[in-house]
Scaffold this active site. Structure first.
Site, PDB file in Angstrom:
ATOM      1  N   VAL A  59       0.813  -1.151   0.185  1.00 48.19           N
ATOM      2  CA  VAL A  59       0.221  -0.148   0.219  1.00 48.19           C
ATOM      3  C   VAL A  59       0.990   1.284   0.009  1.00 48.19           C
ATOM      4  O   VAL A  59       1.671   1.529   0.961  1.00 48.19           O
ATOM      5  CB  VAL A  59      -0.914   0.017   1.203  1.00 48.19           C
ATOM      6  CG1 VAL A  59      -1.840   1.417   1.212  1.00 48.19           C
ATOM      7  CG2 VAL A  59      -1.810  -1.186   1.093  1.00 48.19           C
ATOM      8  N   LYS A 115      -5.677  -1.598  -2.530  1.00 52.11           N
ATOM      9  CA  LYS A 115      -5.099  -0.908  -1.263  1.00 52.11           C
ATOM     10  C   LYS A 115      -5.934  -0.628  -0.134  1.00 52.11           C
ATOM     11  O   LYS A 115      -5.905  -0.704   1.094  1.00 52.11           O
ATOM     12  CB  LYS A 115      -4.251   0.208  -1.781  1.00 52.11           C
ATOM     13  CG  LYS A 115      -3.031  -0.295  -2.732  1.00 52.11           C
ATOM     14  CD  LYS A 115      -2.481   0.943  -3.425  1.00 52.11           C
ATOM     15  CE  LYS A 115      -1.330   0.310  -4.370  1.00 52.11           C
ATOM     16  NZ  LYS A 115      -0.953   1.182  -5.390  1.00 52.11           N
TER      17      LYS A 115
END
Ligand code: HSE
Length: 444
Positions: free
Chosen positions: A135, A208
């Site tokens: 992420v 994400k």
């Protein structure tokens, strides 16, 4: 004092990030050892391509295509999975866990779909799975949620989580060029992949956001729960109108926790292009950079900015994970950190607030036929639904000769009501193309 033994590292996937990991391990070995008290030793690297020159010297590190033997190698304590994709990567991670190896991965797509199975397997085996690089690349946002912000009820997490789309949006705005032209150039310059669909369609940002939602709220979602819309279909007219109205257009992932009167918490989670005030910090995150904002009840607003992709920034996150796991391995504390921040039995499904229930202002681009009454018909239907119009702009440019773009900002409206009005407007004979809706967020 006797020096502690090195922790052994095996890398599966010697592409851009794998190469970055080797570079960081080599060039920063000194600072890593000064922090850990012992070295991280790269033991093996595996890839199917043994020919390409990656510009790094592996020295006596074994380099071959045998992932099975890397996973079983007793000299390897931590396996780094960097091949991406679903099936093969999942099997390699599960086999590594079974073999008692800790795992570091950057594979958000896999974790957003199969994270539960992987984390369960790791917990049962008493090993760690770390995924900081998955992420926002080099930004240590997961560790911040898990540790630095762990004292907070997290109220919202949102931001620019995809560098490819942020690059495309920044370029479209700066040059006034069409989407296809900018995407093609982004591919030539290496900012977009040969098949950039996951990025352009918002899927990568939704992967994400799935992980962020779990870590922020303890909510057990899969990425399919996240309403996702990408950046295709935006035109130069949208950027010009946004600027005229005082906004910039960004692809945002947005997640908020809502508490109902009965105390039940629901989650709002969505990815879509968004108009945000041009003076806001997020609006000024340009090019391929990422920024993630987190608001906690104690800390208030925080903002994390940095490179969301790239060889060394992503490697920085991977090696940061290696350092954390290596420390735990040496202290006999492996498997004690809950990977998603909340203890596994505290992760629970949460109702998702439907997009239809979200109230906000909207930007609308109508492709109206250039004839008297068209605008009156459109605004009449909006009025019938009690939708206030904050401003209207009509430009002679950007249409197809017969139609002109009519650009509007609405007052705050429930999305279901707006959709009903737009459905009705679509049935008018005054429009030459479907209407483009972009949500406006003043404050997140
Ligand atoms: N394709 C991603 C992006 C990079 O454009 O941000 C890796 O997450």
């Amino acid at each position: 004092m006797a020096k502690e033994k090195a922790v052994g590292i095996g890398v599966i996937g010697f592409g851009t990030i794998g190469t970055g990991v080797v570079k960081v391990l080599q060039r920063n070995a000194d600072v890593i050892e000064r922090r850990l008290g012992f070295p991280l030793r790269l033991v093996r690297v595996v890839d199917l391509d043994l020919e390409t020159d990656r510009g790094v010297d592996l020295g006596d590190v074994r380099f071959d295509s045998d992932s099975d033997s890397l996973i079983e190698d007793p000299a390897v304590d931590i396996v780094i999975e960097l091949i991406g994709g679903y099936d093969v990567a999942k099997q390699m991670i599960l086999r590594s866990i079974e073999a008692g190896k800790h795992v570091v991965t950057a594979n958000k797509a896999l974790l957003a779909l199969h994270g539960k199975e992987i984390f369960d397997a790791a917990r049962k085996r008493g090993v760690d799975v770390a995924f900081e690089a998955s992420v926002a690349g080099g930004i240590p946002i997961l560790r911040s949620l898990r540790e630095g912000l762990a004292a907070n009820h997290i109220e919202s997490v949102y931001g620019i989580m995809n560098g490819t789309t942020n690059y495309v949006l920044t370029q479209m705005e700066a040059t006034g060029e069409d989407f296809d032209v900018v995407v093609k150039r982004a591919q030539e310059l290496g900012y977009a992949e040969a098949d950039p669909s996951f990025d352009l369609d918002g899927v990568d940002a939704a992967h994400k956001l799935t992980l962020l939602v779990a870590m922020a709220f303890g909510a057990d979602l899969t990425y399919k729960d996240i309403s996702t819309e990408g950046i295709r279909g935006l035109t130069p007219v949208d950027f010009a109108a946004a600027a005229e109205f005082g906004y910039r257009i960004k692809l945002l992932g947005i997640a908020k926790a809502h508490r109902g009167p009965d105390g039940e918490e629901s989650i709002e989670a969505r990815v879509h292009p968004t108009l945000i005030p041009k003076t806001s910090l997020l609006a000024n995150v340009d090019g391929a950079m990422n920024a993630v904002a987190v608001c906690g009840d104690a800390v208030g607003p925080t903002l994390f900015y940095g490179a969301g992709a790239g060889e060394l920034p992503t490697a920085s996150a991977v090696v940061g994970d290696l350092i954390e796991i290596a420390r735990e391995v040496r202290r006999g504390a492996a498997g004690r950190v809950a990977p998603l921040s909340y203890l596994p039995h505290e992760l629970s499904p949460r109702p998702i607030l439907p997009l239809d229930d979200i109230v906000g202002r909207a930007y609308l681009r109508f492709s109206a036929l250039d004839r008297p009454g068209a605008l009156a018909h459109i605004s009449g239907i909006l009025g019938d639904h009690d939708i206030g119009i904050e401003s209207v702009s009509q430009t002679g440019q950007g249409g197809d000769g017969e139609s002109v773009p009519v650009l509007m900002q609405t007052d705050p409206v429930r999305e279901s009501v707006l959709r009903e009005a737009l459905d009705e407007i679509e049935r008018l004979s005054d429009l030459s193309a479907p209407t483009r809706l972009i949500r406006i967020e003043e404050e997140l």
